[in-house]
Design a protein around this motif. Structure first.
Motif, PDB file in Angstrom:
ATOM      1  N   ASN A   1      13.098  96.235  -0.134  1.00 26.42           N
ATOM      2  CA  ASN A   1      12.293  95.378   1.019  1.00 26.42           C
ATOM      3  C   ASN A   1      12.857  95.627   2.549  1.00 26.42           C
ATOM      4  N   LYS A   2      12.368  96.226   3.405  1.00 28.59           N
ATOM      5  CA  LYS A   2      12.518  96.490   4.634  1.00 28.59           C
ATOM      6  C   LYS A   2      12.752  95.217   5.662  1.00 28.59           C
ATOM      7  N   GLU A   3      13.804  95.233   6.478  1.00 29.70           N
ATOM      8  CA  GLU A   3      13.920  94.269   7.399  1.00 29.70           C
ATOM      9  C   GLU A   3      12.887  94.449   8.662  1.00 29.70           C
ATOM     10  N   MET A   4      12.391  93.474   9.055  1.00 32.64           N
ATOM     11  CA  MET A   4      11.497  93.596  10.320  1.00 32.64           C
ATOM     12  C   MET A   4      12.291  93.615  11.548  1.00 32.64           C
ATOM     13  N   THR A   5      11.572  94.150  12.404  1.00 33.02           N
ATOM     14  CA  THR A   5      12.103  94.313  13.954  1.00 33.02           C
ATOM     15  C   THR A   5      11.401  93.111  14.604  1.00 33.02           C
ATOM     16  N   ARG A   6      11.917  92.767  15.849  1.00 28.44           N
ATOM     17  CA  ARG A   6      11.353  91.960  16.669  1.00 28.44           C
ATOM     18  C   ARG A   6       9.748  92.072  16.860  1.00 28.44           C
ATOM     19  N   GLY A   7       9.721  93.377  16.983  1.00 27.92           N
ATOM     20  CA  GLY A   7       8.194  93.864  17.593  1.00 27.92           C
ATOM     21  C   GLY A   7       7.105  93.739  16.555  1.00 27.92           C
ATOM     22  N   GLU A   8       7.845  94.011  15.120  1.00 31.57           N
ATOM     23  CA  GLU A   8       6.984  94.051  14.007  1.00 31.57           C
ATOM     24  C   GLU A   8       6.644  92.234  13.649  1.00 31.57           C
ATOM     25  N   PHE A   9       7.669  91.553  13.939  1.00 32.60           N
ATOM     26  CA  PHE A   9       7.310  90.196  13.829  1.00 32.60           C
ATOM     27  C   PHE A   9       6.544  89.548  14.926  1.00 32.60           C
ATOM     28  N   LEU A  10       6.551  90.032  16.131  1.00 30.49           N
ATOM     29  CA  LEU A  10       5.771  89.448  17.070  1.00 30.49           C
ATOM     30  C   LEU A  10       4.332  89.765  16.668  1.00 30.49           C
ATOM     31  N   MET A  11       4.004  90.888  16.355  1.00 31.11           N
ATOM     32  CA  MET A  11       2.813  91.466  15.769  1.00 31.11           C
ATOM     33  C   MET A  11       2.108  90.594  14.699  1.00 31.11           C
ATOM     34  N   LYS A  73      16.231  94.492  14.899  1.00 30.88           N
ATOM     35  CA  LYS A  73      15.833  93.732  13.659  1.00 30.88           C
ATOM     36  C   LYS A  73      15.883  92.319  14.225  1.00 30.88           C
ATOM     37  N   ILE A  74      15.102  91.276  13.770  1.00 29.97           N
ATOM     38  CA  ILE A  74      14.987  90.193  14.172  1.00 29.97           C
ATOM     39  C   ILE A  74      15.581  89.347  12.938  1.00 29.97           C
ATOM     40  N   ASN A  75      16.302  88.142  13.105  1.00 33.00           N
ATOM     41  CA  ASN A  75      17.169  87.224  12.557  1.00 33.00           C
ATOM     42  C   ASN A  75      16.393  86.171  12.198  1.00 33.00           C
TER      43      ASN A  75
END
Length: 181
Positions: A1-11, A73-75
């Motif tokens: 299960n891949k960790e999200m980036t900040r950009g992906e999370f903002l989307m 990566k977003i924490n």
């Protein structure tokens, strides 16, 4: 299960906000996104809108602008902050009030910039803790299924069938079903 980036999370947060009606979709992207320097086109709407709403502010960049570090990566605590602000459970002003907030988690010290956000999440039963429940692991990365579940639950986004989305249904939608191993 891949960790999200900040950009992906903002989307994700932007799209969930649109789906739930929290975000009305005003076109503010160009001027607000410019405050954050070079923003990839795929993130312009999310960054512009969430920036104009005060949900994200970034950190001081090298050239005087704001830097969101979209590819990093977003924490957990960054995700939690964005989610509770977008849901109207907290505001950007809560960041400076860490000395006035406490939590049950031994790794969330009174006075940190995120203490109030974690307190709000606890008060609203959004977080339970790690292991025995006495730690939060604020710097831990957020995987896709967990990121989607918290965000969609808090923003009360439902599936087309009208049911609340769960970690399982989100993982299935992402093609990340747990194989039991």
């Amino acid at each position: 299960n891949k960790e999200m980036t900040r950009g992906e999370f903002l989307m994700l947060a932007f799209n969930a906000g649109l789906s739930s009606g929290i975000i009305l979709g005003e076109d503010v992207t160009s001027e607000v996104a410019a405050e954050f320097g070079k923003v990839p086109e795929k993130y312009l709407n999310a960054v512009g809108t969430l920036g104009s709403l005060g949900v994200v502010k970034g950190r001081e960049g090298k050239n005087g602008g704001r830097d969101l570090a979209l590819s990093e990566k977003i924490n957990k605590v960054e995700q939690l902050k964005i989610t509770v602000i977008l849901a109207g459970l907290a505001s950007e002003d809560d960041e400076g009030n860490g000395a006035n907030c406490t939590t049950k988690f031994k790794d969330v010290k009174k006075g940190t910039w995120y203490t109030c956000y974690v307190q709000v999440a606890l008060e609203n039963d959004l977080v339970r803790g790690e292991g025995g429940g006495d730690s939060f692991a604020p710097e831990k990365g957020v995987n896709n299924a967990v990121g989607y579940k918290l965000t969609l639950t808090v923003l009360e986004v439902t599936s087309e069938a009208g049911e609340q989305l769960t970690e399982t249904t989100v993982a299935q939608a992402l093609g990340e079903e747990d194989d039991g191993g």
